[in-house]
Design an enzyme around this catalytic site. Structure first.
Site, PDB file in Angstrom:
ATOM      1  N   GLY A 222       0.765  -1.242   0.000  1.00  0.00           N
ATOM      2  CA  GLY A 222       0.000   0.000   0.000  1.00  0.00           C
ATOM      3  C   GLY A 222       0.792   1.286   0.000  1.00  0.00           C
ATOM      4  O   GLY A 222       0.342   2.289  -0.544  1.00  0.00           O
TER       5      GLY A 222
ATOM      6  N   GLU B 205      -4.887   2.510  10.964  1.00  0.00           N
ATOM      7  CA  GLU B 205      -6.240   2.240  11.456  1.00  0.00           C
ATOM      8  C   GLU B 205      -6.173   1.667  12.868  1.00  0.00           C
ATOM      9  O   GLU B 205      -6.062   2.415  13.817  1.00  0.00           O
ATOM     10  CB  GLU B 205      -6.973   1.283  10.513  1.00  0.00           C
ATOM     11  CG  GLU B 205      -7.292   1.920   9.172  1.00  0.00           C
ATOM     12  CD  GLU B 205      -8.058   1.001   8.252  1.00  0.00           C
ATOM     13  OE1 GLU B 205      -9.232   1.295   8.022  1.00  0.00           O
ATOM     14  OE2 GLU B 205      -7.493   0.008   7.768  1.00  0.00           O
TER      15      GLU B 205
END
Length: 179
Positions: free
Chosen positions: A43, A102
């Site tokens: 990512g 997150e």
């Protein structure tokens, strides 16, 4: 692919502005040092590539492939190192580069591992931060944007290995991942 996006969260221009701002902050903080920038695959690749263009001091680049999602939309909490670093972090200033923070589970595990390996300092830079999802006590020193608790894709972020190549970050329509 674009039809699966409900709305755009960050445009290309907003992403580039965040990269420039973060690069300037890192340049100031690491002036005269030689930090090791550790990109978390897959990512962070686009973000890392754009970010380091704005860091005006010498840096070394390395990558780790670490997974806690295993194809879903939620972190499983189980962190697996799929590709480890090829260099020692001992006595190095390390900057972990991540696309999104997150739960913090993955980054906490990486940070603990690098501390165990005797890194001199460890900081985190993330393009996106979702503090509402945090499960462990960890924060990034450098944050591009704080975003709400929605499932986003694009600019490196994926759903089942799709959408990484979108030039922006968008909300994936719920019907795409609830089929």
């Amino acid at each position: 692919m674009h039809n699966d996006i409900g709305s755009i969260v960050l445009t290309e221009e907003q992403i580039q502005a965040a990269c420039e701002r973060l690069g300037k902050e890192i340049t100031k903080d690491y002036e005269g040092k030689f930090p090791l920038c550790v990109g978390i695959l897959k990512g962070s690749v686009l973000f890392m590539g754009d970010l380091i263009k704005h860091i005006d001091t010498h840096v070394e680049m390395e990558f780790m492939d670490v997974s806690s999602y295993h194809g879903g939309t939620e972190s499983t909490g189980e962190v697996k190192i799929l590709k480890d670093l090829g260099v020692s972090v001992e006595n190095r200033d390390v900057i972990i580069i991540e696309d999104i923070l997150e739960t913090g589970t993955t980054l906490n595990a990486i940070k603990d591992l690098l501390a165990y390996r005797k890194a001199k300092s460890i900081e985190i830079v993330t393009l996106l931060d979702k503090p509402s999802k945090r499960k462990v006590d960890i924060e990034a020193k450098y944050v591009g944007e704080k975003i709400p608790d929605d499932f986003v894709v694009g600019y490196g972020l994926d759903y089942q290995e799709k959408y990484r190549n979108l030039p922006y970050i968008g909300l994936l329509k719920e019907e795409v991942y609830t089929k």
